[in-house]
Design an enzyme around this catalytic site. Structure first.
Site, PDB file in Angstrom:
ATOM      1  N   HIS A   7       0.840  -1.194   0.000  1.00 55.45           N
ATOM      2  CA  HIS A   7       0.000   0.000   0.000  1.00 55.45           C
ATOM      3  C   HIS A   7       0.876   1.245   0.000  1.00 55.45           C
ATOM      4  O   HIS A   7       1.062   1.875  -1.024  1.00 55.45           O
ATOM      5  CB  HIS A   7      -0.953  -0.041   1.203  1.00 55.45           C
TER       6      HIS A   7
ATOM      7  N   CYS B  81      -0.547   0.274   9.569  1.00 54.94           N
ATOM      8  CA  CYS B  81      -0.752   1.635   9.072  1.00 54.94           C
ATOM      9  C   CYS B  81      -2.179   1.848   8.568  1.00 54.94           C
ATOM     10  O   CYS B  81      -2.873   2.745   9.001  1.00 54.94           O
ATOM     11  CB  CYS B  81       0.228   1.946   7.948  1.00 54.94           C
ATOM     12  N   HIS B  82      -2.599   0.989   7.638  1.00 52.18           N
ATOM     13  CA  HIS B  82      -3.929   1.197   7.062  1.00 52.18           C
ATOM     14  C   HIS B  82      -4.749  -0.077   7.006  1.00 52.18           C
ATOM     15  O   HIS B  82      -5.711  -0.168   6.257  1.00 52.18           O
ATOM     16  CB  HIS B  82      -3.804   1.812   5.668  1.00 52.18           C
ATOM     17  N   GLY B  83      -4.333  -1.100   7.778  1.00 48.55           N
ATOM     18  CA  GLY B  83      -5.140  -2.284   7.948  1.00 48.55           C
ATOM     19  C   GLY B  83      -5.220  -3.228   6.772  1.00 48.55           C
ATOM     20  O   GLY B  83      -6.298  -3.649   6.375  1.00 48.55           O
TER      21      GLY B  83
END
Lengths: 418, 170, 261
Positions: B115, B134-136
């Site tokens: 990502h 960080c963003h799953g």
């Protein structure tokens, strides 16, 4: 001048120019009326601008790889020379670039002295130029320290020790400069910071220098005022631009020769030995462009007075417009000044030569005489000459037939049209 | 000016000068750009050898290669079975586990979430593989993206087994 | 054009001066001049000589002199000795160095890789001094550039060992050398006929070894010399062409206002 009432041709251009007159500025630079009899010695202003930009660009690139820390500096420079893509080329351009910069600046300064460009109404241009020159010397000196070779280290030691000559607070000043009790890592790091900063100060001064130039306009080999614009002037673009470009290319060819075929000729072999605070090299010499001042420094037997003399030798240049009392600018019409001018050139060359030799015996004597003459030239000869000298009558304009036939003028006119 | 041929020659002269000048400026600019590319000493570190003899099944080690973390995971039988049981059409970025781990016991991959470059945590997430905090993004036991914003599976670097105890990455 | 002659003349004088300064100040005897293949407009290193030079360095010099700025990969790089990558790897694997810490927190020895720097003979300068009677054998990575006279100087010193003249007294552990600055050198004569056995069958005379190892050191000090010469020739040729074009462009442009060009 046409630039005062310049109106851009497009609507957008006009809109923008009303808010920030960049287009007027560019039009002014294109149309700027330049005396058409300028000879090749006048091309060095453009060459110097190029040098400054080249040094800034290559310097920023080198800063991306250099490490300003005493244990790593020498190796990081070698890392640039060995591993970084084209690192060797960029570093050699930067290192030789400083020599080329000074070569050009000396020609520029001596051109000014010959043709009286420092005189009224151009005193401010001259003083700004001297400030640039002084900053250049500081920048070059600090840049020379960065590779952290033996010459770097000992040059830094010797030059910073100049300040220890100041009575009472000398030692405090040197300790403050060093950030320690000798030249060491803190000194290197601060020199690096200042070496990065100063070129931008120089750039600012250069802009002021050119701005101040554009108020009275260029001096010229005949040294008389020209009407602007008139049949004696040409627009800066394309006439002066192409001439400056041609001269720049000749200059670059010489520059390239140094970079590619003798990159270390102007340097000192000892600077490829890593700095060692325990061993001083047998002969410490500064870079060639600082040698005359070094000779003046060493020719005075007293420590404080030596330093004073060295700074005074630069200061007399700053006040030169008021020391040179003659109203005639160009040496072409000053037969006596012309002779003294060439003696001064010789004197400075001798000083430079003596600066490279050990200060002993006959060399020291010659250096002292040359130092004395240097000050006599500016402080005695020039002021007196202005009153005593019988000058040759000036022509009415640079394109009018010369009243009193002078070989030199004819010669200069011919050169400008080559 | 009266000679009509003259301007033509002048044009040619100027065009030639401009063109050749522009070529030179281009050539002079290239070293200034190229100097920012990885230098010779960095490129020389392109490969690194790792001793894996002390890694127990189910455990993983992280090594640095070209300044990036590389996960070397010695997978258990269950983890391998889990990775190989997944159907390709369930995957956002269909890749067979057989292609990702030549030697099924060892999974070697760049430990970088595809990502935005964070380092995922091991033995976490909904698929028993990795989870990027960080963003799953959730990765499975083969390092494939299963849930979350990451677009593709974690990258497999070039590597080889020098012998049964040593992996050479790069 | 008179202008350029003037400028060139002044420059010529300046540089003759600056050269004389160096020569007059530092050398006691005129150095031996060798016709190095790497001098001149198109100068290149002699590959075979570089490879032999490395052999001399590693078998003779390396026991005292480090070359800490070089890496084993340099031996296979273009413009250098150009050993094949496998040869360079094999060379590197002959050396051992300390690395670590490993996952147990301990330092360990391993054989060198291409990316490693040349292994140093001593841990530090102090050790080097202690083992060499107080004299530190200088690092040789940039030695050729760090001596005035360059390659000629290094070569001259290597073959310049001689018996001291009768009026010169020499202490124990110091040797007389015709070309060394001050004539006294702490390094015993390192070369003797047949000291190394060249793999390419070249006869290992003293001069041959001195020449080879000096070539190797010259390359080590300036590894991009060949690229510099190659690019330099093109750059200068280009500048001359563009200068000529600019000159004629200038004449054309000025002809608009001056009848006489």
């Amino acid at each position: 001048m046409s630039d005062h009432n310049y109106v851009p041709s497009t609507k957008l251009g006009k809109w923008f120019n009303d808010r920030l007159p960049l287009l007027s500025l560019s039009e002014h630079l294109r149309e700027y009326p330049t005396p058409k009899n300028l000879n090749y010695w006048w091309t060095f202003g453009g060459i110097l601008t190029f040098c400054l930009i080249a040094q800034i660009v290559t310097g920023i690139v080198l800063a991306m790889h250099y490490v300003a820390q005493a244990d790593l500096a020498f190796e990081s420079v070698e890392h640039i020379m060995r591993d970084v893509n084209y690192g060797w080329l960029i570093r050699y351009i930067h290192a030789n670039g400083s020599s080329m910069f000074f070569l050009a600046v000396y020609i520029h300064i001596f051109r000014s002295l010959y043709y009286g460009s420092h005189k009224s109404p151009r005193e401010v241009i001259w003083i700004l130029g001297m400030m640039i020159y002084f900053l250049m010397m500081m920048t070059a000196f600090m840049g020379y320290v960065l590779p952290w070779g033996q010459m770097s280290f000992w040059a830094a030691t010797v030059i910073t020790n100049l300040f220890s000559a100041v009575p009472l607070i000398g030692e405090s000043i040197t300790n403050w400069l060093w950030g320690g009790f000798a030249v060491d890592s803190p000194t290197l790091t601060r020199f690096y910071a200042l070496h990065f900063l100063f070129p931008f100060l120089i750039l600012g001064l250069v802009i002021l220098h050119i701005w101040a130039l554009h108020i009275p306009g260029n001096n010229n080999p005949v040294g008389i005022d020209v009407k602007k614009p008139s049949k004696d002037t040409v627009p800066f673009h394309p006439y002066i631009v192409i001439k400056d470009l041609f001269a720049l290319l000749v200059f670059l060819t010489l520059f390239a020769f140094f970079v590619f075929y003798s990159p270390n000729l102007l340097g000192h072999p000892d600077n490829y030995i890593e700095a060692n605070p325990l061993v001083t090299p047998t002969h410490i010499v500064p870079e060639w462009y600082l040698l005359p001042f070094y000779a003046i420094l060493r020719s005075i037997p007293d420590k404080l007075l030596g330093v004073v003399a060295m700074f005074a030798s630069i200061f007399v240049l700053v006040i030169l417009p008021w020391l040179d009392t003659s109203k005639i600018r160009s040496a072409v019409f000053r037969p006596l000044y012309k002779q003294f001018y060439w003696i001064l050139v010789l004197d400075v060359l001798v000083l430079g030569y003596m600066g490279a030799l050990p200060p002993e015996g006959i060399y020291l004597l010659i250096a002292r005489i040359a130092t004395a003459y240097y000050f006599i030239h500016f402080l005695v000869i020039l002021p007196v000459l202005g009153f005593k000298e019988k000058t040759i009558p000036l022509p009415l304009s640079i394109s009018e037939p010369v009243l009193n036939e002078s070989h030199e003028v004819v010669n200069n006119n011919k050169m400008s049209t080559e | 000016m009266s000679d009509p041929k003259k301007p033509k020659r002048r044009d040619f002269l100027f065009t030639a000068s401009y063109t050749i000048g522009a070529v030179g400026v281009g050539a002079a600019v290239w070293p200034l750009i190229d100097q920012m590319n990885p230098d010779a000493s960095v490129k020389a570190l392109a490969s690194t050898e790792v001793d894996i003899s002390s890694v127990e099944p189910g455990k993983s080690i992280t090594v640095l290669w070209r300044g990036k973390p590389v996960f070397i995971k010695r997978r258990t039988e269950e983890e391998i079975a889990e990775a190989r049981a997944v159907k390709l059409d369930e995957l956002k970025h269909p890749e067979k586990d057989e292609d990702r781990a030549k030697n099924p016991e060892w999974l070697v991959m760049l430990g970088i979430c595809t990502h935005l470059g964070c380092v995922p945590l091991g033995d976490k997430g909904d698929y028993n593989g990795w989870f990027c905090p960080c963003h799953g993004s959730h990765y499975d036991t083969s390092g494939r993206i299963r849930k979350g914003p990451a677009p593709v599976n974690m990258e497999i670097p070039k590597y080889e087994f020098v012998n049964s105890n040593t992996i050479k990455i790069g | 054009m008179k202008f350029f002659f003037k400028t060139i003349f002044i420059l010529f004088i300046l540089f003759t001066f600056s050269n004389q300064k160096i020569e007059a100040g530092e050398n006691n005897k005129e150095l031996l001049k060798v016709d190095w293949s790497f001098k001149g407009l198109f100068g290149k290193f002699d590959r075979a000589s570089l490879q032999r030079g490395y052999q001399v360095y590693t078998e003779v010099c390396a026991s005292c002199h480090s070359m800490k700025l070089l890496s084993y990969r340099n031996l296979a790089e273009k413009g250098g000795p150009e050993f094949s990558e496998d040869q360079a790897k094999a060379i590197a694997s002959n050396f051992e160095l300390r690395d670590g810490p490993n996952s147990d927190g301990e330092m360990f020895t391993r054989s060198a890789k291409l990316s490693d720097k040349f292994v140093k003979p001593y841990q530090n300068i102090e050790e080097a001094k202690a083992l060499n009677g107080g004299a530190y054998p200088p690092d040789m990575s940039v030695l050729v550039k760090a001596r005035s006279g360059g390659a000629d100087y290094i070569y001259s010193v290597l073959v310049g060992y001689d018996d001291p003249p009768s009026d010169v007294t020499i202490d124990d552990g110091v040797y007389y050398n015709t070309y060394m600055i001050g004539n006294k050198i702490m390094m015993p004569n390192p070369l003797s006929e047949g000291l190394v056995e060249y793999t390419d069958g070249t006869k290992a005379t003293e001069e041959q070894m001195a020449k080879d190892v000096t070539t190797f050191l010259a390359w080590a000090a300036e590894p991009h010399l060949e690229a510099r010469h190659r690019i330099g020739f093109k750059a200068i040729l280009y500048l001359i062409i563009l200068t000529i074009l600019a000159y004629f462009s200038m004449k054309k442009i000025w002809s608009r206002i001056e009848s006489k060009v």
